[in-house]
Design an enzyme around this catalytic site. Structure first.
Site, PDB file in Angstrom:
ATOM      1  N   LYS A   1       0.011  13.858  -0.272  1.00 47.46           N
ATOM      2  CA  LYS A   1      -1.312  13.227  -0.332  1.00 47.46           C
ATOM      3  C   LYS A   1      -1.413  11.900   0.438  1.00 47.46           C
ATOM      4  O   LYS A   1      -2.523  11.451   0.737  1.00 47.46           O
ATOM      5  CB  LYS A   1      -1.698  12.965  -1.796  1.00 47.46           C
ATOM      6  CG  LYS A   1      -2.180  14.213  -2.508  1.00 47.46           C
ATOM      7  CD  LYS A   1      -3.626  14.505  -2.178  1.00 47.46           C
ATOM      8  CE  LYS A   1      -4.071  15.894  -2.567  1.00 47.46           C
ATOM      9  NZ  LYS A   1      -4.065  16.861  -1.463  1.00 47.46           N
TER      10      LYS A   1
ATOM     11  N   PRO B   1       5.754  11.718  -2.674  1.00 50.20           N
ATOM     12  CA  PRO B   1       5.430  12.669  -1.600  1.00 50.20           C
ATOM     13  C   PRO B   1       5.158  14.107  -2.054  1.00 50.20           C
ATOM     14  O   PRO B   1       4.654  14.903  -1.245  1.00 50.20           O
ATOM     15  CB  PRO B   1       6.660  12.623  -0.694  1.00 50.20           C
ATOM     16  CG  PRO B   1       7.762  12.126  -1.558  1.00 50.20           C
ATOM     17  CD  PRO B   1       7.138  11.233  -2.580  1.00 50.20           C
TER      18      PRO B   1
ATOM     19  N   HIS C   1      -1.611  26.717   7.432  1.00 51.21           N
ATOM     20  CA  HIS C   1      -0.924  27.327   6.288  1.00 51.21           C
ATOM     21  C   HIS C   1      -1.975  27.665   5.246  1.00 51.21           C
ATOM     22  O   HIS C   1      -2.656  26.782   4.734  1.00 51.21           O
ATOM     23  CB  HIS C   1       0.110  26.365   5.698  1.00 51.21           C
ATOM     24  CG  HIS C   1       1.372  26.305   6.495  1.00 51.21           C
ATOM     25  ND1 HIS C   1       2.537  25.760   6.021  1.00 51.21           N
ATOM     26  CD2 HIS C   1       1.648  26.724   7.751  1.00 51.21           C
ATOM     27  CE1 HIS C   1       3.479  25.849   6.951  1.00 51.21           C
ATOM     28  NE2 HIS C   1       2.965  26.420   8.006  1.00 51.21           N
TER      29      HIS C   1
HETATM   30  C1  PHB Z   1       6.863  17.341   4.979  1.00 49.49           C
HETATM   31  O1  PHB Z   1       7.430  16.319   5.354  1.00 49.49           O
HETATM   32  O2  PHB Z   1       6.805  18.353   5.715  1.00 49.49           O
HETATM   33  C2  PHB Z   1       6.261  17.373   3.624  1.00 49.49           C
HETATM   34  C3  PHB Z   1       6.473  16.336   2.731  1.00 49.49           C
HETATM   35  C4  PHB Z   1       5.929  16.390   1.452  1.00 49.49           C
HETATM   36  C5  PHB Z   1       5.176  17.490   1.080  1.00 49.49           C
HETATM   37  C6  PHB Z   1       4.941  18.522   1.973  1.00 49.49           C
HETATM   38  C7  PHB Z   1       5.477  18.457   3.244  1.00 49.49           C
HETATM   39  O3  PHB Z   1       4.670  17.569  -0.170  1.00 49.49           O
END
Ligand code: PHB
Length: 402
Positions: free
Chosen positions: A305, A301, A77
């Site tokens: 990170k 989340p 990405h």
């Molecule tokens: C995901 O689970 O795909 C995910 C979780 C938190 C994020 C980005 C992706 O910041």
């Protein structure tokens, strides 16, 4: 049944991604380890976690010889969409920093690491119980020791030179640092994430971080026909109180805008409420005990990170342990806390910033008009400035090591 006495240079408590990555890196440096975990391999493999790897995390998996599956099954990405006021604002990571991120779920990272340990004859014991760590403070005549009962019920006393606590935020290792010497920093948030797996094709080519007056939503992905989506909820939310219809209606309401964006929908395969907090325990080393990953710190989340930080910890730790074990330089351990915390606090700030910029800060209050306007002001400032976009891109794709 008696107790078997065994030896390992490094005993690793916790065989999730941090513990197994460390075991792999140390094995490459000719350092033997035993890694243990209270969970079974199946339990770890089936617990959904985040899904984004920084470029350096991807490179670590590939270049250290864990697996190159991320290059085949993962998706590069080159940016994300920040969505607010009902429209998208792209942050072009690759154009701004030269780096990309990779959509590759943590469960796949774990599977690759567990397979690599098996392939290389690594010693990993899942499903243990009664773990107790002693002898880590470096007192005279002490030997760092990990006692446990293995999955077959045999009692083991593992004598080590070093013990690494990679046993997560609910583990016991962090508690071994005496209260008088440790400091804990934390922030609670008055919200959580409601996470779902939706059986549908992707709604967009990249992740969408969406701010709306109904609260935050994240549209992420897994495969061609399975998508990961989250929306901000209250911490006490009951997943069973939400029908598929109610979840999908709420997600659509949050992303709705003048551009007519519509989520692709389908049956919901799984619903969970994820806790949300920021936490750091300092120092990350006490005597012969070293903490890595969630055992030392937790991030919310937003910004993905957590896993990346855990992998950065163990990359550094492997370098330091190699110097201590093979380089005749036990003082190398003294560097661990400061060097690891440099990144930890950058990531703490980044995750807190992304979180507070995009969530309804006090959903229980009737109205928070000042914050609502201020957040949109901040987001506009950010996306309209190349420096602002670059700041976000540098943080999201990850900082260079120290
Ligand atoms: C995901 O689970 O795909 C995910 C979780 C938190 C994020 C980005 C992706 O910041």
């Amino acid at each position: 049944m008696g107790t078997t006495i065994e030896r390992a240079t490094v005993g690793i408590v916790g065989a999730g991604p941090a513990g197994l990555m460390l075991a792999h890196l140390l094995a490459r440096a000719g350092i033997d380890t035993v890694a243990i975990d209270v969970r079974t391999r199946h339990e770890i493999e089936t617990t959904h976690r985040a899904g984004i790897l920084e470029q350096d995390s991807m490179r670590l998996l590939v270049d250290s010889g864990v697996s190159d599956r991320v290059l085949r099954d993962g998706h590069e990405h080159k940016g994300i969409e920040l969505r607010f006021d009902g429209r998208n604002h792209r942050i072009d990571f690759h154009g701004l920093t030269g780096a990309s991120t990779y959509l590759y779920p943590q469960t796949d990272v774990f599977i690759d690491l567990a397979d690599a340990r098996e392939r290389d004859g690594g010693d990993v014991r899942f499903g243990v119980s009664g773990t107790a760590v002693t002898g880590i403070d470096g007192g005279a005549g002490q030997t760092p020791t990990v006692r446990f009962t293995d999955a077959d019920g045999a009692r083991v006393e593992l004598r080590c030179d070093y013990v690494v606590g990679a046993d997560g935020s609910h583990g016991t290792c962090r508690k071994l640092v005496p209260e008088t010497l440790r400091r804990r920093f934390f922030r609670e948030y008055p919200f959580a994430w409601f996470g779902v797996m939706v059986q549908a094709p992707p709604s967009a080519p990249e992740l969408i971080y969406n701010r709306s007056e109904r609260g935050f939503a994240l549209i992420s992905q897994r495969t061609e026909d399975l998508q990961r989506m989250y929306f901000q909820c209250s911490p006490g939310e009951d997943p069973d109180a939400w029908s598929d219809d109610r979840v999908l209606t709420e997600l659509q309401a949050r992303v709705a805008g003048g551009d007519g964006f519509e989520l692709k929908t389908g049956p919901i395969a799984e619903k969970t409420v994820l806790p949300f907090r920021s936490f750091v325990q300092e120092p990350m080393r006490y005597g012969y005990l070293l903490l890595a990953g969630d055992a030392a710190h937790t991030v919310p989340p937003t910004g993905a990170k957590g896993l990346n930080l855990a992998l950065a910890d163990v990359r550094l730790l492997a370098e330091i342990l190699e110097r201590a074990v093979h380089g005749g330089d036990p003082a190398a351990l003294d560097e661990y806390t400061d060097r690891a915390l440099d990144r930890v606090w950058k990531a703490q700030h980044f995750s807190y910033w992304m979180t507070t910029m995009m969530h309804s800060l006090d959903p229980s209050a009737e109205v928070t008009p000042f914050d609502e306007r201020r957040q949109v002001g901040e987001l506009r400032t950010l996306v309209e400035s190349e420096s602002g976009r670059r700041f976000l891109a540098e943080g999201y794709t990850g900082w260079p090591g120290r």
